[in-house]
Enzyme design. Structure first.
Site, short mmCIF file in Angstrom:
data_model
loop_
_atom_site.label_atom_id
_atom_site.label_comp_id
_atom_site.label_asym_id
_atom_site.label_seq_id
_atom_site.Cartn_x
_atom_site.Cartn_y
_atom_site.Cartn_z
CD GLU A 500 44.37 22.83 29.35
OE1 GLU A 500 43.44 23.59 28.69
OE2 GLU A 500 44.55 22.98 30.39
CB THR A 611 30.25 27.20 32.81
OG1 THR A 611 31.20 25.95 32.82
CG2 THR A 611 30.92 28.50 32.49
#
Length: 631
Positions: A500, A611
């Site tokens: 992440e 997006t």
């Protein structure tokens, strides 16, 4: 008036003690424990209709007094002495009015008498039927004019369907990615159909509070992927679900950002690809429900909105009640298209106002902080990130310019000015030669780069063609360097999947050092950059890196019930998080499919991706004229 429709008048109008004592005593009406506790207005049905009779008599008396008493205006006139009093005769209009009153009164008495002779169960059934009829009538009226959309001749944009890859090896790899999509979709359909997402280990549905009570996120998010992969039966069943079951009339708080990019974006894209009118109607309907989010002193929208009440608020953790740059800055593409498809300029006006607010503000070092207070119109904490909280704001500046057929000069200037500030203050190179984008906190750099930030490689390359001062080559190179860094973040894990977030300090480079940064939730941003870099350079390494990601997904994330995220990509043993994110079908698999497709499928000259990877057509300068001529 049907007696059933009068019942609510008396359920709340009478006060305590009516008819000789507290309401709701004894064994009246519904009885039993399933009823709400008796309150001041909870009368038995018999009592309600006694009141109805009294009420009807009172109304008759009032109207009689009005129409049969002498006319006071005539009484005030003095008539000549000895002349006889004139006889009053009601005119034709008054007679008709009186007859109508008598008929209504007699009908009300008759209906009340009939209702009193019915059993309580029959009365409740009649009430239910009356409610259902009213709801159907309301729904019919809404659909008949709904949502008042102008007629539009659909013309499918260029590149909605592409050719098969010429290279057999590429064709085989693309077919594998389509099989992955089928595995993800079939298991969602089998175990979580109609719910938001799938828990592939537990084999059940998963819902995030980001969507409130709106359901079907995976269906709407996957529509365009199913279409471009030519999964026609799956697309048809998804469309039928949207038509029959996608409901926005919910009393729940939703994330404006997430609902916009996934639901509005997904519906718009599905319409532009297929021409199915249901997608346009649903997109505009949802867009209208999001408009109250802009009801703030500045017009900067709230992050959270109850779409029934229209009440908004911001995340409690966001810098003194601030709105978030990546959230209010990621509405532009969808809202411009909502205005285009609905003929209602309000959507575009709302997002253009956001720009006006931003352009009035001073930017620290030319950078946009992540927090903006919607009441005061001032920045919150001076925290700048091209990853989470900031990322897609910059993406939408560039894509707004591209989507406008390069006529949105304001968006263009804002984007390239921002990139210049990012290069100056945030982009750094490690001792090992890796280019990364740090985060800026009050003037101090944190040498951390998130997986989310990896989208920027593709963004820099996509914007290279319009870069000022002959910087096209420089922006392409910058995109390539970011792509390399993000590939290293994958390659330096045990599972060859990226964490992440990863750091460049304490002697480490492109490695996560904190446990809460080691997870992978099927994110697409690295593969997104590979796709853009392939399309713009045709360097074969990007397809090779993409295939490495496919192999890692198949080895570590694929399970019997779908695909799951991983809790620690540095561990040799999988620990699954048991969530198949909707964006895995919308973004990750779509970008992989495009990476191994020919450039004629969704070509960049005609499409931009929101997006959430939902393709939206470029609004070419002559589109409006063509549409006018075809009406």
């Amino acid at each position: 008036m049907p007696a059933a429709s009068l019942l609510p008048l008396f359920g709340s109008a009478a006060g305590p003690g009516a008819l000789g004592g507290p309401a709701g005593g004894g064994g009246g009406g519904a009885g039993g424990g399933g009823r709400k506790a008796a309150g001041p207005g909870a009368f038995r049905l018999t009592e309600k209709f006694v009141l109805l009779l009294v009420f009807s008599a009172f109304i008759t008396l009032c109207f009689g007094a009005i129409f049969f008493l002498p006319d006071s205006s005539n009484r005030r006139r003095r008539r000549p002495a000895g002349s006889p009093a004139p006889r009053r005769s009601p005119g034709p209009a008054r007679r008709r009015h009186l007859e109508r009153i008598r008929a209504d009164h007699e009908r009300a008495l008759r209906e009340a008498k009939e209702t009193l002779q019915k059993l309580p169960e029959e009365i409740r059934r009649d009430i239910r039927q009356e409610k259902e009829k009213l709801l159907q009538d309301a729904r019919g009226r809404k659909e008949a004019g709904a949502p008042g959309l102008p007629q539009r001749l659909f013309r499918q944009p260029v590149g909605a369907v592409g050719q098969e890859p010429a290279d057999p090896a590429v064709r085989q790899r693309r077919a594998k990615i389509k099989e992955m999509m089928k595995h993800a979709w079939d298991n969602y359909k089998r175990y979580a159909w109609g719910l938001n997402e799938l828990k592939p280990i537990s084999k059940q549905g998963h819902s995030s509070n980001l969507f409130g009570n709106i359901q079907g996120a995976t269906i709407v998010d996957a529509l365009d992927t199913l279409y471009i992969m030519e999964m026609k039966e799956e697309f048809k069943e998804a469309k039928e679900w949207v038509e029959k079951n996608l409901d926005f009339n919910v009393n729940a708080e939703i994330s404006v950002f997430e609902v916009n990019i996934r639901f509005v974006g997904g519906l718009l894209s599905a319409y532009y690809l297929s021409g199915e009118e249901v997608f346009r109607k649903k997109a505009v309907e949802l867009g209208e429900k999001l408009l109250p989010a802009f009801n703030t002193p500045t017009g900067i929208p709230w992050a959270l909105l109850n779409i029934k009440s229209g009440i908004g608020r911001n995340w409690p953790w966001a810098s003194g009640g601030s709105s978030i740059l990546a959230e209010f800055g990621t509405l532009h593409l969808e809202f411009v298209h909502l205005s285009h498809l609905s003929g209602n300029p309000v959507f575009a006006e709302k997002v253009m106002n956001i720009r006006k607010v931003l352009n009035r503000l001073d930017k620290p070092e030319g950078l946009y902080p992540n927090y903006l207070n919607p009441s005061s119109g001032q920045w919150g904490q001076h925290h700048v990130s091209i990853g989470g909280l900031g990322d897609s704001f910059y993406e939408y500046l560039l894509k707004a310019w591209l989507m406008s057929d390069k006529t949105d000069e304001e968006g263009k200037k804002m984007y390239y000015d921002a990139v210049q500030a990012i290069e100056t203050h945030l982009i750094r190179k490690s001792s090992g030669g890796l280019t990364y984008i740090a985060e800026w906190k009050g003037g101090l750099l944190e040498h951390k780069m998130g997986h989310l930030t990896c989208f920027a490689g593709g963004m820099f390359a996509l914007g290279a063609d319009g870069a000022p001062n002959d910087k096209t080559g420089h922006h392409i190179e910058l995109g390539a360097e970011i792509a390399r860094t993000c590939h290293e973040s994958y390659d330096r894990t045990s599972m060859k999947l990226g964490p992440e977030a990863f750091r460049f300090d304490g002697g480490v480079e492109a490695i996560a050092t904190r446990q809460n940064e080691k997870y992978y939730i099927l994110r697409p941003e690295v593969i997104e950059t590979y796709m853009y870099m392939w399309r713009l350079t045709h360097d074969p390494k990007y397809r090779q890196w993409g295939w490495e990601a496919v192999e890692a997904l198949e080895k570590h994330c694929r399970v019997d019930g779908g695909y799951s995220g991983i809790r620690d990509v540095y561990n040799n043993h999988e620990s699954h998080d048991d969530v198949q994110q909707s964006f895995f079908l919308s973004e990750t698999l779509k970008y992989l499919y495009l990476l191994f497709s020919e450039d004629d499928l969704l070509p960049f000259e005609h499409w931009v991706f929101n997006t959430e990877a939902h393709p939206l057509p470029v609004l070419h300068k002559d589109d409006g004229n063509k549409e006018e001529n075809q009406k």
